[in-house]
Write a protein that holds these residues in place. Sequence first.
Motif, mmCIF file in Angstrom:
data_model
loop_
_atom_site.group_PDB
_atom_site.id
_atom_site.type_symbol
_atom_site.label_atom_id
_atom_site.label_comp_id
_atom_site.label_asym_id
_atom_site.label_seq_id
_atom_site.Cartn_x
_atom_site.Cartn_y
_atom_site.Cartn_z
ATOM 1 N N VAL A 32 0.849 -1.199 0.000
ATOM 2 C CA VAL A 32 0.000 0.000 0.000
ATOM 3 C C VAL A 32 0.883 1.247 0.000
ATOM 4 C CG1 VAL A 32 -1.822 1.259 1.208
ATOM 5 C CG2 VAL A 32 -1.773 -1.245 1.285
ATOM 6 N N ILE A 33 0.529 2.214 -0.810
ATOM 7 C CA ILE A 33 1.177 3.529 -0.828
ATOM 8 C C ILE A 33 0.172 4.540 -0.281
ATOM 9 C CG2 ILE A 33 2.358 5.271 -2.218
ATOM 10 C CD1 ILE A 33 3.757 2.563 -2.214
ATOM 11 N N TYR A 34 0.581 5.317 0.706
ATOM 12 C CA TYR A 34 -0.363 6.258 1.329
ATOM 13 C C TYR A 34 0.338 7.541 1.776
ATOM 14 C CZ TYR A 34 1.503 4.657 5.845
ATOM 15 O OH TYR A 34 2.321 4.363 6.904
ATOM 16 N N ASP A 35 -0.471 8.588 1.942
ATOM 17 C CA ASP A 35 -0.015 9.868 2.486
ATOM 18 C C ASP A 35 -0.670 10.099 3.838
ATOM 19 O OD1 ASP A 35 1.351 10.288 0.136
ATOM 20 O OD2 ASP A 35 -0.127 11.681 -0.705
ATOM 21 N N ILE A 36 -0.014 10.894 4.660
ATOM 22 C CA ILE A 36 -0.617 11.344 5.915
ATOM 23 C C ILE A 36 -0.891 12.839 5.788
ATOM 24 C CG2 ILE A 36 -0.333 11.614 8.404
ATOM 25 C CD1 ILE A 36 1.512 9.221 8.384
ATOM 26 N N LYS A 37 -2.149 13.225 6.013
ATOM 27 C CA LYS A 37 -2.566 14.615 5.844
ATOM 28 C C LYS A 37 -3.215 15.147 7.123
ATOM 29 C CE LYS A 37 -3.692 14.072 0.904
ATOM 30 N NZ LYS A 37 -4.774 14.212 -0.096
ATOM 31 N N SER A 38 -3.264 16.452 7.221
ATOM 32 C CA SER A 38 -3.965 17.096 8.324
ATOM 33 C C SER A 38 -4.171 18.574 8.011
ATOM 34 C CB SER A 38 -3.174 16.968 9.628
ATOM 35 O OG SER A 38 -3.821 17.651 10.685
ATOM 36 N N LYS A 39 -5.188 19.155 8.636
ATOM 37 C CA LYS A 39 -5.335 20.606 8.575
ATOM 38 C C LYS A 39 -4.228 21.238 9.410
ATOM 39 C CE LYS A 39 -9.367 22.265 9.567
ATOM 40 N NZ LYS A 39 -10.736 22.476 10.112
ATOM 41 N N SER A 40 -3.793 22.403 9.017
ATOM 42 C CA SER A 40 -2.788 23.134 9.785
ATOM 43 C C SER A 40 -3.420 24.400 10.368
ATOM 44 C CB SER A 40 -1.600 23.511 8.899
ATOM 45 O OG SER A 40 -0.706 24.349 9.610
ATOM 46 N N LEU A 41 -3.257 24.575 11.677
ATOM 47 C CA LEU A 41 -3.804 25.765 12.339
ATOM 48 C C LEU A 41 -2.696 26.745 12.720
ATOM 49 C CD1 LEU A 41 -6.468 24.123 14.717
ATOM 50 C CD2 LEU A 41 -6.726 24.881 12.346
ATOM 51 N N LYS A 42 -1.537 26.609 12.076
ATOM 52 C CA LYS A 42 -0.403 27.457 12.440
ATOM 53 C C LYS A 42 -0.666 28.937 12.200
ATOM 54 C CE LYS A 42 1.841 26.571 7.974
ATOM 55 N NZ LYS A 42 2.994 25.927 7.304
ATOM 56 N N ASN A 43 -1.601 29.254 11.303
ATOM 57 C CA ASN A 43 -1.906 30.662 11.019
ATOM 58 C C ASN A 43 -3.114 31.172 11.806
ATOM 59 O OD1 ASN A 43 0.211 30.956 9.114
ATOM 60 N ND2 ASN A 43 -1.045 30.010 7.524
ATOM 61 N N VAL A 44 -3.662 30.321 12.682
ATOM 62 C CA VAL A 44 -4.783 30.748 13.529
ATOM 63 C C VAL A 44 -4.206 31.244 14.853
ATOM 64 C CG1 VAL A 44 -6.901 30.044 14.709
ATOM 65 C CG2 VAL A 44 -6.334 29.071 12.466
ATOM 66 N N PRO A 45 -4.396 32.512 15.211
ATOM 67 C CA PRO A 45 -3.823 33.045 16.456
ATOM 68 C C PRO A 45 -4.500 32.444 17.680
ATOM 69 C CG PRO A 45 -5.277 34.660 15.428
ATOM 70 C CD PRO A 45 -5.136 33.537 14.445
ATOM 71 N N ASP A 46 -3.793 32.490 18.823
ATOM 72 C CA ASP A 46 -4.342 31.905 20.053
ATOM 73 C C ASP A 46 -5.403 32.791 20.698
ATOM 74 O OD1 ASP A 46 -2.865 33.988 21.208
ATOM 75 O OD2 ASP A 46 -1.213 32.673 21.768
ATOM 76 N N MET A 47 -5.608 33.970 20.176
ATOM 77 C CA MET A 47 -6.638 34.915 20.617
ATOM 78 C C MET A 47 -6.368 35.496 22.010
ATOM 79 S SD MET A 47 -8.482 34.940 17.979
ATOM 80 C CE MET A 47 -8.741 33.916 16.521
ATOM 81 N N LEU A 48 -5.158 35.337 22.513
ATOM 82 C CA LEU A 48 -4.830 35.937 23.801
ATOM 83 C C LEU A 48 -4.736 37.458 23.678
ATOM 84 C CD1 LEU A 48 -2.248 33.327 25.122
ATOM 85 C CD2 LEU A 48 -4.509 33.810 26.081
ATOM 86 N N ASP A 49 -4.286 37.928 22.523
ATOM 87 C CA ASP A 49 -4.253 39.366 22.257
ATOM 88 C C ASP A 49 -5.564 39.760 21.578
ATOM 89 O OD1 ASP A 49 -1.581 39.816 23.194
ATOM 90 O OD2 ASP A 49 -0.875 38.833 21.359
ATOM 91 N N ILE A 50 -6.309 40.651 22.200
ATOM 92 C CA ILE A 50 -7.611 41.054 21.652
ATOM 93 C C ILE A 50 -7.688 42.567 21.520
ATOM 94 C CG2 ILE A 50 -8.853 39.017 22.514
ATOM 95 C CD1 ILE A 50 -9.755 40.700 24.898
ATOM 96 N N ASP A 51 -8.620 43.012 20.687
ATOM 97 C CA ASP A 51 -8.766 44.459 20.485
ATOM 98 C C ASP A 51 -9.740 45.045 21.501
ATOM 99 O OD1 ASP A 51 -11.318 43.730 19.603
ATOM 100 O OD2 ASP A 51 -10.769 43.840 17.486
ATOM 101 N N ALA A 52 -9.862 46.361 21.469
ATOM 102 C CA ALA A 52 -10.693 47.072 22.449
ATOM 103 C C ALA A 52 -12.166 46.688 22.332
ATOM 104 C CB ALA A 52 -10.519 48.581 22.270
#
Length: 220
Positions: free
Chosen positions: A113-133
């Motif tokens: 069998v030949i296969y790939d391992i895939k996943s969504k990446s959330l590296k560009n989603v901020p942790d939301m600790l910094d918020i606006d006014a």
Amino acid sequence: MKKLLFLIMMIIVGNTFTAGTQNEDMAIKRSLQSRLNSFFFTIVNEGIRDNEKNLEKEAYNKLFKKDYVISNFLKREIVEEYTRQISRIIADETKLKFDVKQIDYLSENEAEVIYDIKSKSLKNVPDMLDIDAETERRILEKAKISEDDFEEIMKKKGNEPIKRKYYNAAIQERINMFEKEAKKVTEEEVILQNLQALMVKVNGKWKSENLEKALKGIKD
């Protein structure tokens, strides 16, 4: 008549063989995916725990201003809830997917069998600790605390119930924002490509052969 019967039998046998191959393909995919999920379970959990440690540090640094008087007990309670919920979202949204691309039958009881391992990446989603006014004002409204009283409450001892109410609203708002952004991510990234697995049929069931050995380099 015999020629017609021969053609009909060829069609029947051919269709039966194709259906059998499709069934075998599905059995191989299910067996391999189950084994891979089991293999990567520990690795993924270790990654989540490491990420939680980083999240905790960031949360302690950014959620509590230095001049705010917040008990260590409340800080720990809030940070643990934040990291637990963010980790849950990350785990749910980035589950590994094992994409079987090719199955080559080496014999009746062996297949490569030949296969790939895939996943969504959330590296560009901020942790939301910094918020606006605007987000901060929304949190205060949900906690039913006026902007004029907020700083005074936070800088004085006591008022634990009010402070807990604020921080519960504050982390829930951040969690909701993070989950909303995480769900917007739909594109999957290929983590590992063109991996090979040998599958053998034992007592009518397909099993992976030496999978741990084949993946040893990944785990190390």
